[in-house]
Design a protein around this motif. Structure first.
Motif, PDB file in Angstrom:
ATOM      1  N   ASN A 234       0.822  -1.201   0.000  1.00 61.89           N
ATOM      2  CA  ASN A 234       0.000   0.000   0.000  1.00 61.89           C
ATOM      3  C   ASN A 234       0.865   1.263   0.000  1.00 61.89           C
ATOM      4  OD1 ASN A 234      -2.709  -1.254   0.275  1.00 61.89           O
ATOM      5  ND2 ASN A 234      -1.892  -1.952   2.239  1.00 61.89           N
ATOM      6  N   GLY A 235       2.106   1.142  -0.459  1.00 63.13           N
ATOM      7  CA  GLY A 235       3.062   2.237  -0.363  1.00 63.13           C
ATOM      8  C   GLY A 235       2.873   3.317  -1.414  1.00 63.13           C
ATOM      9  N   THR A 236       3.567   4.435  -1.187  1.00 64.66           N
ATOM     10  CA  THR A 236       3.486   5.592  -2.075  1.00 64.66           C
ATOM     11  C   THR A 236       4.882   6.022  -2.502  1.00 64.66           C
ATOM     12  OG1 THR A 236       1.475   6.419  -1.007  1.00 64.66           O
ATOM     13  CG2 THR A 236       2.754   8.005  -2.277  1.00 64.66           C
ATOM     14  N   PHE A 237       5.041   6.239  -3.802  1.00 66.07           N
ATOM     15  CA  PHE A 237       6.290   6.786  -4.331  1.00 66.07           C
ATOM     16  C   PHE A 237       6.028   8.188  -4.870  1.00 66.07           C
ATOM     17  CE2 PHE A 237       8.658   7.619  -8.340  1.00 66.07           C
ATOM     18  CZ  PHE A 237       9.896   7.888  -7.769  1.00 66.07           C
ATOM     19  N   VAL A 238       6.874   9.145  -4.473  1.00 69.09           N
ATOM     20  CA  VAL A 238       6.753  10.517  -4.942  1.00 69.09           C
ATOM     21  C   VAL A 238       8.027  10.890  -5.681  1.00 69.09           C
ATOM     22  CG1 VAL A 238       6.367  12.918  -4.301  1.00 69.09           C
ATOM     23  CG2 VAL A 238       5.290  11.093  -2.968  1.00 69.09           C
ATOM     24  N   HIS A 239       7.879  11.197  -6.971  1.00 68.06           N
ATOM     25  CA  HIS A 239       9.028  11.620  -7.770  1.00 68.06           C
ATOM     26  C   HIS A 239       9.199  13.120  -7.629  1.00 68.06           C
ATOM     27  CE1 HIS A 239      11.101  13.014 -11.425  1.00 68.06           C
ATOM     28  NE2 HIS A 239      11.772  11.892 -11.313  1.00 68.06           N
ATOM     29  N   VAL A 240      10.331  13.543  -7.034  1.00 69.56           N
ATOM     30  CA  VAL A 240      10.613  14.959  -6.831  1.00 69.56           C
ATOM     31  C   VAL A 240      11.626  15.471  -7.851  1.00 69.56           C
ATOM     32  CG1 VAL A 240      11.418  16.687  -5.173  1.00 69.56           C
ATOM     33  CG2 VAL A 240      10.105  14.718  -4.377  1.00 69.56           C
ATOM     34  N   GLY A 241      12.563  14.632  -8.243  1.00 65.48           N
ATOM     35  CA  GLY A 241      13.571  15.027  -9.222  1.00 65.48           C
ATOM     36  C   GLY A 241      14.403  13.830  -9.621  1.00 65.48           C
ATOM     37  N   GLY A 242      15.029  13.935 -10.780  1.00 62.06           N
ATOM     38  CA  GLY A 242      15.850  12.841 -11.273  1.00 62.06           C
ATOM     39  C   GLY A 242      16.078  12.993 -12.759  1.00 62.06           C
ATOM     40  N   SER A 243      16.454  11.922 -13.390  1.00 58.48           N
ATOM     41  CA  SER A 243      16.716  11.969 -14.825  1.00 58.48           C
ATOM     42  C   SER A 243      15.433  12.236 -15.597  1.00 58.48           C
ATOM     43  CB  SER A 243      17.333  10.643 -15.289  1.00 58.48           C
ATOM     44  OG  SER A 243      16.392   9.585 -15.180  1.00 58.48           O
ATOM     45  N   GLY A 244      15.599  12.722 -16.844  1.00 57.56           N
ATOM     46  CA  GLY A 244      14.446  12.967 -17.695  1.00 57.56           C
ATOM     47  C   GLY A 244      13.652  11.700 -17.958  1.00 57.56           C
ATOM     48  N   ALA A 245      14.370  10.581 -18.161  1.00 59.50           N
ATOM     49  CA  ALA A 245      13.701   9.309 -18.420  1.00 59.50           C
ATOM     50  C   ALA A 245      12.876   8.872 -17.215  1.00 59.50           C
ATOM     51  CB  ALA A 245      14.738   8.236 -18.767  1.00 59.50           C
ATOM     52  N   GLN A 246      13.437   9.086 -16.028  1.00 62.97           N
ATOM     53  CA  GLN A 246      12.723   8.721 -14.808  1.00 62.97           C
ATOM     54  C   GLN A 246      11.462   9.570 -14.639  1.00 62.97           C
ATOM     55  OE1 GLN A 246      13.924   9.675 -10.480  1.00 62.97           O
ATOM     56  NE2 GLN A 246      14.950   7.734 -10.889  1.00 62.97           N
ATOM     57  N   MET A 247      11.592  10.858 -14.937  1.00 60.14           N
ATOM     58  CA  MET A 247      10.431  11.747 -14.834  1.00 60.14           C
ATOM     59  C   MET A 247       9.329  11.315 -15.807  1.00 60.14           C
ATOM     60  SD  MET A 247      10.212  15.896 -15.367  1.00 60.14           S
ATOM     61  CE  MET A 247      11.308  16.201 -13.991  1.00 60.14           C
ATOM     62  N   PHE A 248       9.724  10.979 -17.028  1.00 56.78           N
ATOM     63  CA  PHE A 248       8.757  10.546 -18.035  1.00 56.78           C
ATOM     64  C   PHE A 248       8.028   9.287 -17.568  1.00 56.78           C
ATOM     65  CE2 PHE A 248       7.650   8.001 -21.792  1.00 56.78           C
ATOM     66  CZ  PHE A 248       6.834   8.914 -22.467  1.00 56.78           C
ATOM     67  N   GLN A 249       8.771   8.331 -17.017  1.00 58.52           N
ATOM     68  CA  GLN A 249       8.158   7.099 -16.523  1.00 58.52           C
ATOM     69  C   GLN A 249       7.179   7.384 -15.397  1.00 58.52           C
ATOM     70  OE1 GLN A 249      10.946   3.951 -15.536  1.00 58.52           O
ATOM     71  NE2 GLN A 249      12.299   4.539 -17.217  1.00 58.52           N
ATOM     72  N   ALA A 250       7.568   8.304 -14.488  1.00 58.82           N
ATOM     73  CA  ALA A 250       6.697   8.628 -13.367  1.00 58.82           C
ATOM     74  C   ALA A 250       5.405   9.273 -13.841  1.00 58.82           C
ATOM     75  CB  ALA A 250       7.421   9.552 -12.395  1.00 58.82           C
ATOM     76  N   MET A 251       5.513  10.119 -14.877  1.00 57.34           N
ATOM     77  CA  MET A 251       4.330  10.817 -15.383  1.00 57.34           C
ATOM     78  C   MET A 251       3.415   9.898 -16.186  1.00 57.34           C
ATOM     79  SD  MET A 251       6.054  14.438 -16.558  1.00 57.34           S
ATOM     80  CE  MET A 251       4.492  15.121 -17.142  1.00 57.34           C
ATOM     81  N   VAL A 252       4.005   8.933 -16.902  1.00 61.57           N
ATOM     82  CA  VAL A 252       3.220   8.056 -17.776  1.00 61.57           C
ATOM     83  C   VAL A 252       2.782   6.786 -17.054  1.00 61.57           C
ATOM     84  CG1 VAL A 252       3.269   6.681 -19.883  1.00 61.57           C
ATOM     85  CG2 VAL A 252       4.319   8.953 -19.845  1.00 61.57           C
ATOM     86  N   GLN A 253       3.738   6.107 -16.380  1.00 60.31           N
ATOM     87  CA  GLN A 253       3.418   4.834 -15.731  1.00 60.31           C
ATOM     88  C   GLN A 253       2.749   5.032 -14.370  1.00 60.31           C
ATOM     89  OE1 GLN A 253       6.800   2.211 -15.546  1.00 60.31           O
ATOM     90  NE2 GLN A 253       7.496   2.739 -17.610  1.00 60.31           N
TER      91      GLN A 253
END
Length: 322
Positions: A234-253
């Motif tokens: 039941n966990g939560t992941f919050v993307h605050v910053g990182g590589s462009g590829a990582q940001m794209f994955q966080a926004m899409v997936q």
């Protein structure tokens, strides 16, 4: 007054120290004599115009805000007739990213809502290190991550500007905190109160047996699947910053994972907020949070400061003295 001015996107060399007209505060504005500022990721975006989508906010072909700089601390020199919260002589700190930037200068005129009284136990340099990074850490943990006492929290990128604040703020909420950093930063994390420290050069957080209720991804290049694997059911992941590829994955997936399961994955963007500045002020004055400063540069040395900051190895914050 003297200020750093940029009229085009590019490397730190496009920054120019020059004389510009000193601002005159409007009725609802406060004129601040700036003593210090600091660098954040947002400053890099404003400098280089990257990622390109950011230009729709900052100026498509050239910077809309010619004097960069978001974090400031200093002394109120004058106030507009409608200002009620401050008076000349007050020591203040604040985040200008929501009201036109302008922190890399000797003076700035801003709405009073962008400022708060400086914590009494902090120097101007320490106070300037707080606003953007501190509020980012607070909002990502409390508002987006819904942090609760007793939770297991992992912070990847724990030794940087946002990360050092996140470790301490998570502890203040009663969480068990694990910080991920390189070997040279382990002692810093321990001094900030981290319960556990993972050296990413020796161990991957995604391959340990521990699962986490909340993970903050402050920087890194790991695929989103690594974070998902390390989350509790039941966990939560919050993307605050990182590589462009990582940001794209966080926004899409992220939205897909969040809709199809109990785990929550999402991205986060900080919003300047006076109320949260005051919240941080209380934590700072209570000694529960302290800024970590890596290096300090003069205003005239700002290009050099940016070059160091872009290397991505700063321990805490890079501060600019004005």
């Amino acid at each position: 007054m003297r200020a750093i001015v940029t009229t085009k996107y590019g490397p730190p060399d496009v920054l120019e120290l020059t004389d510009v007209e000193k601002p005159i505060p409007l009725d609802n504005q406060v004129l601040v004599k700036i003593h210090a500022s600091s660098l954040n990721f947002g400053n890099l975006v404003l400098l280089r115009g990257e990622p390109f989508l950011a230009r729709f906010a900052f100026g498509l072909f050239k910077p809309k805000y010619t004097i960069p700089g978001g974090d400031v601390s200093g002394v109120v020199e004058a106030v507009g007739k409608a200002v009620t919260q401050f008076q000349p002589g007050d020591e203040v700190f604040g985040d200008l990213s929501g009201c036109g930037w302008g922190g890399f200068a000797e003076y700035v005129a801003v709405p009073e809502s962008a400022l708060a009284i400086k914590p009494t136990n902090l120097s101007f340099e320490e106070a300037a290190a707080v606003p953007m990074a501190g509020v980012t850490a607070l909002q990502s943990l409390r508002d987006k991550g819904k942090i609760q006492s007793g939770q297991k929290v992992l912070i990847n990128g724990a030794s940087g500007g946002v990360g050092t604040f996140a470790v301490q703020i998570a502890k203040s909420f009663g969480a068990e905190v694990t910080g991920v950093c390189s070997t040279r930063n382990l002692d810093i994390l321990k001094s900030l109160g981290a319960d556990y420290c993972l050296d990413y050069t020796k161990e991957k957080f995604s391959q340990t047996k521990t699962s986490y209720d909340l993970i903050l991804g402050v920087n890194g290049h790991q695929p989103i699947s690594d974070y998902k694997r390390a989350l509790s059911p039941n966990g939560t992941f919050v993307h605050v910053g990182g590589s462009g590829a990582q940001m794209f994955q966080a926004m899409v997936q992220g939205p897909f994972v969040s809709m199809t399961g109990k785990q929550k994955l999402g991205t986060f963007l900080q919003r300047a907020n006076q109320k949260d500045l005051l919240f941080l002020k209380e934590l700072l004055e209570a000694g529960k949070v302290k800024p970590v400063i890596d290096r300090s540069y003069k205003l005239s040395e700002l290009p050099e400061a940016f070059r160091y900051f872009e290397e991505g190895h700063a321990q805490g914050k890079v501060v600019i003295t004005v």
